[in-house]
Design a protein around this motif. Sequence first.
Motif, short mmCIF file in Angstrom:
data_model
loop_
_atom_site.label_atom_id
_atom_site.label_comp_id
_atom_site.label_asym_id
_atom_site.label_seq_id
_atom_site.Cartn_x
_atom_site.Cartn_y
_atom_site.Cartn_z
N VAL A 1 44.30 38.57 50.00
CA VAL A 1 44.66 37.81 48.81
C VAL A 1 43.43 37.03 48.37
O VAL A 1 42.83 36.30 49.18
N GLU B 1 45.77 37.55 43.43
CA GLU B 1 46.04 38.99 43.51
C GLU B 1 45.62 39.50 44.88
O GLU B 1 44.72 38.96 45.52
N THR B 2 46.26 40.58 45.29
CA THR B 2 45.94 41.21 46.57
C THR B 2 45.06 42.42 46.32
O THR B 2 45.32 43.21 45.41
N THR C 1 39.39 33.81 41.24
CA THR C 1 39.16 34.94 40.35
C THR C 1 37.75 35.48 40.58
O THR C 1 36.80 34.71 40.75
N ASP D 1 40.78 49.49 47.67
CA ASP D 1 41.39 49.25 46.37
C ASP D 1 40.62 49.99 45.27
O ASP D 1 39.40 49.96 45.24
N ILE E 1 39.47 40.50 38.72
CA ILE E 1 40.64 40.39 39.58
C ILE E 1 40.97 38.90 39.68
O ILE E 1 40.12 38.10 40.05
N GLU E 2 42.20 38.56 39.35
CA GLU E 2 42.62 37.16 39.29
C GLU E 2 42.91 36.56 40.67
O GLU E 2 43.32 37.27 41.59
#
Length: 98
Positions: A36, A26-27, A40, A3, A22-23
């Motif tokens: 996943v 999220e993936t 957070t 990512d 990143i929450e």
Amino acid sequence: MTDPRLLLLSEKDNVLVVCRRIEAGETVLVGGHAQVLEKTVALGHKLARRAIAAGEKIVKYGTPIGSATRAIAPGEHVHVHNLKSDYTRTHVIAEAGS
């Protein structure tokens, strides 16, 4: 493939650094596999690059920074809840009143 929100500092590392918050839910893509996030993860924190066994060294910047206190899954947040420093005492907020 990893990512673009994650940074590999050294090929020796078994963790990736989060480049922006990143929450939860999220993936993220870690080593070509979608993960996943359960919670957070803040900027500058770490995610496991691969499975890490309990007791295994956590490596960042190509250097061990501590040991896993339990097994850590790929893409899982790596922090004081599953990592202990081998060099300095790890402090957590719960200890503040002790």
